[in-house]
Design a protein around this motif. Structure first.
Motif, short mmCIF file in Angstrom:
data_model
loop_
_atom_site.label_atom_id
_atom_site.label_comp_id
_atom_site.label_asym_id
_atom_site.label_seq_id
_atom_site.Cartn_x
_atom_site.Cartn_y
_atom_site.Cartn_z
N ASN A 140 -39.55 63.07 15.78
CA ASN A 140 -39.32 65.00 15.54
C ASN A 140 -40.41 65.90 14.80
N GLY A 141 -41.31 65.43 14.55
CA GLY A 141 -41.96 65.75 13.96
C GLY A 141 -42.94 66.73 15.15
N ARG A 142 -43.06 66.06 16.64
CA ARG A 142 -43.54 66.76 17.54
C ARG A 142 -43.00 66.52 18.83
N ASN A 143 -41.36 67.24 18.57
CA ASN A 143 -40.43 67.55 19.12
C ASN A 143 -40.72 66.55 20.60
N THR A 144 -40.70 65.33 20.35
CA THR A 144 -40.67 64.39 21.85
C THR A 144 -40.18 63.38 21.92
N VAL A 145 -40.21 62.76 22.77
CA VAL A 145 -39.78 61.70 23.56
C VAL A 145 -40.06 61.26 24.66
N GLU A 146 -40.29 59.92 23.74
CA GLU A 146 -41.22 59.11 25.28
C GLU A 146 -40.54 57.87 26.15
N LEU A 147 -40.27 57.69 26.79
CA LEU A 147 -39.94 56.53 27.97
C LEU A 147 -41.01 55.81 28.12
N TYR A 148 -41.69 54.61 27.47
CA TYR A 148 -42.77 53.37 27.91
C TYR A 148 -41.81 52.61 28.24
N MET A 149 -42.60 51.83 29.91
CA MET A 149 -41.49 51.18 30.85
C MET A 149 -42.16 50.23 31.23
N ASN A 150 -41.46 48.92 31.19
CA ASN A 150 -43.19 48.10 31.75
C ASN A 150 -41.98 47.51 33.11
N SER A 151 -42.57 46.14 33.44
CA SER A 151 -42.26 45.49 34.75
C SER A 151 -41.60 46.27 35.17
N LEU A 152 -42.54 46.73 36.13
CA LEU A 152 -41.62 48.09 37.28
C LEU A 152 -41.25 47.22 38.25
N LYS A 153 -40.08 47.64 38.61
CA LYS A 153 -39.24 47.16 40.17
C LYS A 153 -39.22 48.01 40.66
N LEU A 154 -38.83 47.73 41.97
CA LEU A 154 -38.99 48.70 43.32
C LEU A 154 -38.00 50.03 42.56
N GLY B 101 -44.34 45.37 38.49
CA GLY B 101 -44.84 44.67 37.85
C GLY B 101 -45.55 45.66 36.80
N GLY B 102 -46.28 47.14 37.17
CA GLY B 102 -46.93 48.05 36.38
C GLY B 102 -46.55 48.73 34.95
N SER B 103 -46.82 49.80 34.57
CA SER B 103 -46.30 50.20 33.92
C SER B 103 -46.72 51.94 33.63
N LEU B 104 -45.43 52.73 33.50
CA LEU B 104 -46.48 53.91 33.02
C LEU B 104 -44.90 54.07 31.84
N ARG B 105 -45.90 55.37 31.04
CA ARG B 105 -45.51 56.54 29.97
C ARG B 105 -44.87 57.88 30.59
N LEU B 106 -43.40 57.87 30.06
CA LEU B 106 -43.16 58.83 30.04
C LEU B 106 -42.74 60.29 29.12
N THR B 107 -43.72 61.24 28.68
CA THR B 107 -43.27 62.27 27.86
C THR B 107 -42.42 63.36 28.62
N CYS B 108 -41.36 63.55 27.17
CA CYS B 108 -40.80 64.74 26.94
C CYS B 108 -41.14 65.82 25.86
N LEU B 109 -41.33 67.22 26.39
CA LEU B 109 -41.51 67.56 25.37
C LEU B 109 -40.08 69.00 25.02
N ALA B 110 -39.90 69.06 23.95
CA ALA B 110 -39.42 70.13 23.49
C ALA B 110 -39.34 71.80 22.65
N SER B 111 -39.15 72.50 23.14
CA SER B 111 -38.95 73.48 22.71
C SER B 111 -38.39 74.02 21.94
N GLY B 112 -38.37 75.16 21.07
CA GLY B 112 -36.92 75.90 20.78
C GLY B 112 -36.60 74.85 19.63
N ARG B 113 -35.53 75.39 18.53
CA ARG B 113 -35.35 75.47 17.69
C ARG B 113 -34.20 74.62 17.05
N GLY B 114 -34.47 73.35 15.95
CA GLY B 114 -33.09 71.99 15.65
C GLY B 114 -32.85 70.85 16.92
N PHE B 115 -34.36 70.42 16.86
CA PHE B 115 -35.09 69.25 18.39
C PHE B 115 -33.70 68.10 17.20
#
Length: 122
Positions: free
Chosen positions: A74-88, A15-29
């Motif tokens: 794309n300005g920060r070279n990141t993607v995030e995953l917001y996960m809500n209502s988490l299940k087993l 039932g809780g939440s988490l946020r995952l972040t992926c940071l990319a380095s390199g050109r052309g993200f």
């Protein structure tokens, strides 16, 4: 080619939440389609969410639709995953990945992060 590093996993109650972040380095993200995938214990890796280079279109697996949101900056070279209502059953190692070309060719994602563990407890 980009390199990818995930962060933000951990232990959370159902039932809780988490946020995952992926940071990319390199050109052309912004040229790369990006995706979140996961591998539950004892199972094969599966796609969770994928998005186009510009982030204008995102596609979700049915199992997470309405609960998870993938964003891209794309300005920060990141993607995030917001996960809500988490299940087993969301317990898994979560990976971000990148590819050239069509974002929904899941088997063609070729660059992967190291993964981050998400554990959902009862």
């Amino acid at each position: 080619q980009v390199q990818l590093v995930e962060s933000g996993g951990g232990l959370v109650q159902a039932g809780g939440s988490l946020r995952l972040t992926c940071l990319a380095s390199g050109r052309g993200f912004s040229s790369y389609a990006m995706g979140w995938f996961r591998q539950p214990p004892g199972k094969e890796r599966e796609f969770v969410a994928v998005t186009t280079g510009g982030g204008g279109t995102t596609y979700y697996a049915d199992s997470v639709k309405g609960r998870f949101t993938m964003t891209r900056d794309n300005g920060r070279n990141t993607v995030e995953l917001y996960m809500n209502s988490l299940k087993l059953e969301d317990t898994a190692v979560y990976y971000c990945a990148s590819k050239w070309g069509y974002y929904r060719d899941y088997d063609d994602y070729s660059t992967w992060g190291q993964g981050t563990q998400v554990t959902v407890s009862s």
